[in-house]
Structures are given as C-alpha cells and as structure tokens.
Design a protein around this motif. Structure first.
Motif, PDB file in Angstrom:
ATOM      1  N   GLN A  11      -0.968   9.442 -10.075  1.00 19.92           N
ATOM      2  CA  GLN A  11      -1.263   8.588  -8.924  1.00 19.92           C
ATOM      3  C   GLN A  11      -2.000   7.333  -9.367  1.00 19.92           C
ATOM      4  N   ARG A  12      -2.981   7.504 -10.242  1.00 19.08           N
ATOM      5  CA  ARG A  12      -3.746   6.349 -10.712  1.00 19.08           C
ATOM      6  C   ARG A  12      -2.855   5.381 -11.499  1.00 19.08           C
ATOM      7  N   ARG A  13      -1.984   5.937 -12.322  1.00 24.40           N
ATOM      8  CA  ARG A  13      -1.114   5.063 -13.125  1.00 24.40           C
ATOM      9  C   ARG A  13      -0.151   4.284 -12.237  1.00 24.40           C
ATOM     10  N   LEU A  14       0.394   4.938 -11.217  1.00 22.09           N
ATOM     11  CA  LEU A  14       1.334   4.248 -10.337  1.00 22.09           C
ATOM     12  C   LEU A  14       0.643   3.157  -9.533  1.00 22.09           C
ATOM     13  N   ILE A  15      -0.571   3.425  -9.087  1.00 22.77           N
ATOM     14  CA  ILE A  15      -1.302   2.404  -8.348  1.00 22.77           C
ATOM     15  C   ILE A  15      -1.631   1.236  -9.266  1.00 22.77           C
ATOM     16  N   PRO A  71      -7.833  10.289  -2.329  1.00 22.74           N
ATOM     17  CA  PRO A  71      -7.865   8.865  -1.971  1.00 22.74           C
ATOM     18  C   PRO A  71      -6.631   8.400  -1.215  1.00 22.74           C
ATOM     19  N   ARG A  72      -5.490   9.034  -1.476  1.00 24.06           N
ATOM     20  CA  ARG A  72      -4.277   8.633  -0.750  1.00 24.06           C
ATOM     21  C   ARG A  72      -4.422   8.909   0.735  1.00 24.06           C
ATOM     22  N   PHE A  73      -4.875  10.112   1.091  1.00 23.03           N
ATOM     23  CA  PHE A  73      -5.012  10.464   2.500  1.00 23.03           C
ATOM     24  C   PHE A  73      -6.075   9.598   3.176  1.00 23.03           C
ATOM     25  N   ARG A  74      -7.152   9.337   2.471  1.00 22.75           N
ATOM     26  CA  ARG A  74      -8.218   8.510   3.050  1.00 22.75           C
ATOM     27  C   ARG A  74      -7.732   7.083   3.269  1.00 22.75           C
ATOM     28  N   ALA A  88       0.824  -1.205   0.000  1.00 25.59           N
ATOM     29  CA  ALA A  88       0.000   0.000   0.000  1.00 25.59           C
ATOM     30  C   ALA A  88       0.856   1.252   0.000  1.00 25.59           C
ATOM     31  N   ASP A  89       1.929   1.221   0.772  1.00 28.48           N
ATOM     32  CA  ASP A  89       2.790   2.405   0.845  1.00 28.48           C
ATOM     33  C   ASP A  89       3.341   2.775  -0.526  1.00 28.48           C
ATOM     34  N   VAL A  90       3.910   1.763  -1.197  1.00 27.69           N
ATOM     35  CA  VAL A  90       4.525   2.032  -2.501  1.00 27.69           C
ATOM     36  C   VAL A  90       3.466   2.461  -3.500  1.00 27.69           C
ATOM     37  N   ALA A  91       2.318   1.789  -3.487  1.00 22.86           N
ATOM     38  CA  ALA A  91       1.274   2.068  -4.469  1.00 22.86           C
ATOM     39  C   ALA A  91       0.714   3.471  -4.316  1.00 22.86           C
ATOM     40  N   LEU A  92       0.617   3.958  -3.078  1.00 21.70           N
ATOM     41  CA  LEU A  92      -0.051   5.231  -2.851  1.00 21.70           C
ATOM     42  C   LEU A  92       0.913   6.402  -2.649  1.00 21.70           C
ATOM     43  N   TYR A  93       2.073   6.119  -2.108  1.00 19.73           N
ATOM     44  CA  TYR A  93       2.983   7.210  -1.792  1.00 19.73           C
ATOM     45  C   TYR A  93       3.616   7.827  -3.031  1.00 19.73           C
ATOM     46  N   ARG A  94       3.959   6.987  -4.005  1.00 21.42           N
ATOM     47  CA  ARG A  94       4.692   7.482  -5.166  1.00 21.42           C
ATOM     48  C   ARG A  94       3.810   8.278  -6.114  1.00 21.42           C
ATOM     49  N   ALA A  95       2.594   8.598  -5.690  1.00 18.97           N
ATOM     50  CA  ALA A  95       1.715   9.436  -6.509  1.00 18.97           C
ATOM     51  C   ALA A  95       2.281  10.851  -6.665  1.00 18.97           C
ATOM     52  N   GLN A  96       3.042  11.287  -5.697  1.00 16.14           N
ATOM     53  CA  GLN A  96       3.622  12.624  -5.781  1.00 16.14           C
ATOM     54  C   GLN A  96       4.868  12.609  -6.644  1.00 16.14           C
ATOM     55  N   LEU A 122       2.878  17.143   1.580  1.00 14.84           N
ATOM     56  CA  LEU A 122       4.017  16.957   2.485  1.00 14.84           C
ATOM     57  C   LEU A 122       3.544  16.409   3.830  1.00 14.84           C
ATOM     58  N   ALA A 123       2.392  16.865   4.289  1.00 17.96           N
ATOM     59  CA  ALA A 123       1.827  16.307   5.519  1.00 17.96           C
ATOM     60  C   ALA A 123       1.532  14.821   5.343  1.00 17.96           C
ATOM     61  N   GLY A 124       1.046  14.446   4.156  1.00 16.94           N
ATOM     62  CA  GLY A 124       0.820  13.033   3.876  1.00 16.94           C
ATOM     63  C   GLY A 124       2.113  12.234   3.872  1.00 16.94           C
TER      64      GLY A 124
END
Length: 265
Positions: A68-72, A217-220, A34-42, A185-187
């Motif tokens: 973000q969608r493509r990375l996930i 969706p990343r923060f949620r 989950a971390d890799v899938a959602l974090y690398r959106a930035q 950045l907070a995320g």
C-alpha cells in the motif's frame, strides 16, 4: 493522393485537444488521484497466498501495508513527474504521432471495413449476461454459509466491476460479506459507492471496516473523503487532520493527505 489531404487535416485537428491539454498547467487529479493511490493497496496475490495458508495473518497484514505504501508513493511520484513535463517536447511529438498513425493506417488500415454495428455489440453483451447469470445460479445453489460460495460472490463481483456494472458488483460483494465479513472488501464497496456519487451508502461500510481495523490509513482516508463528498468539509478536515497527526513525516502518503486537506473549502 489529394484525397488523403482532408484525412491528414482531420488527424491534426483531432490532436489539437491533446495539445491544449498538455499545454495547460498541471492540476490535481482530485478524487480519482486519491482513489487510485489508496484503493490499489489490496493485491489479489497476497490474499490468495493468505487464504491458501502459505502466508500467516501477521505476514499478510505487514505485506499488504508495505505494498500500500509503495503504491501510494508511486502515485505521488507520477503526479510530481506530471508537474515537470516539458510542453515544448510534447508539442514537438504531436505531429509525429499524427504522421505515425497515418503511416500505420496506410499499411494496416482497412477503410472499407464497416464498424461493428450496435446489434453485434448488443449480442456480445447479452452473451456475457447469460454466462454471468449461469455463474450466479451455480453460486446460489451452493451452501451460502460456505467459503466456496463466498469466493464465488467475490469473483462475480470482480467480473461485474470489470464490465462497468457497479450495482451488480456491490450486490455480489454484499452477498460475500454476509457470509464472512472482510474489512478490505467492505472498503472496496465503500470506495465504489463514493466513486459513483453515493457517499452516504459508503458510510456504513466504512464504519464496519474501521471497527475491524481502526488504524488502517486507507479506511480513515476514505471516511474523510465520504464526508467531503457529502458536503461536510469540516468533518473531513477533522478526520484527515487526525490521520495526518499520526502519519510519520516520511510516510509516502503524507503529501497526498496534505494536498487534500489544503483543497478543502
């Protein structure tokens, strides 16, 4: 030549754990998935374009969400490919890997060269500390309300994260957020806190990020992950089910979300 036989046997023995790993049934990667899938959106490039004024707010937001969608989606495809791996092919490759490594060592190896002693590594780390301390002092000398100081703290945090120093990275990023809040950045801080086993410390950052961008969706997802890691699976389920209800059927992260939900106790 017989002196090389023990080395060959040791190389094959070293490959045995790899063989056992590839023969095991594929398992979910858990939190790091989950971390890799959602974090690398930035993406830093998008942020630089936005800060330089070459990309407006709406375009920056739309581009970031699309990447973000493509990375996930890429993370999901990697997991699906892992479940379809061929053990026979991998087992056949293992001896070839050992032979290739042995051949390269014969051509390029230097068995008489000593490894880098601890003192050398410690001196290199000390030099890095000295450089970053100088950088930190220069940032401290700037006007702490300026964007220049904020960017300096962001870059210093990135450097500390790259060194594997999460506490220093979080401290630098916190200074940047004191100058001007940015949800992304907070995320990042929240994700790092979760990754190092401090979901309670991640909660305030996620609250602020969601207040700024409630539909992200990343923060949620990270909010649900923090609840799950805090031993509150019911809260995580509620958060993720709400996110799932608003997720389009063709969203690339939907499968990931469903798997995480099904894994809750």
């Amino acid at each position: 030549m017989t002196s090389w036989i023990p080395l060959v046997l040791l190389a094959l023995a070293a490959l045995l754990p790899l063989g056992a790993a590839v023969l095991r049934p594929a398992a979910a990667r858990g939190r790091r998935e989950a971390d890799v899938a959602l974090y690398r959106a930035q993406l830093d490039e998008l942020d630089r374009e936005h800060e330089a004024g070459r990309l407006d707010e709406a375009g920056h937001r739309a581009a970031r969400i699309e990447v973000q969608r493509r990375l996930i989606a890429a993370a999901d495809q990697a997991e699906e490919a892992a479940t379809k791996r061929s053990p026979a092919l991998l087992v056949a490759i293992l001896p070839l890997l050992g032979a290739a490594g042995f051949g390269i060592y014969l051509l390029r190896g230097s068995p008489g060269m000593p490894s880098a002693p601890y003192q050398v590594r410690a001196e290199a780390a000390a030099r890095d500390d000295q450089v970053l301390s100088a950088v930190r002092a220069r940032i401290e000398a700037l006007d702490q309300r300026s964007d220049q100081a904020r960017q300096g703290w962001v870059l210093l945090g990135n450097a500390e994260r790259g060194r594997g120093n999460p506490e220093a990275a979080i401290a630098a990023w916190t200074r940047a957020l004191d100058i001007r809040f940015e949800a992304e950045l907070a995320g990042d801080i929240a994700e790092m806190e979760i990754a190092r086993g401090s979901p309670a410390a991640a909660a305030p950052w996620l609250t602020r990020a969601l207040a700024a961008e409630p539909g992200d969706p990343r923060f949620r997802f990270l909010a649900g992950l923090a609840e799950a890691e805090s031993g509150r699976p019911a809260n995580a389920r509620n958060l993720w089910q709400a996110l799932l209800a608003e997720t389009p059927p063709d969203a690339p992260w939907r499968g990931l979300l469903e798997r995480r939900l099904s894994a809750l106790p």
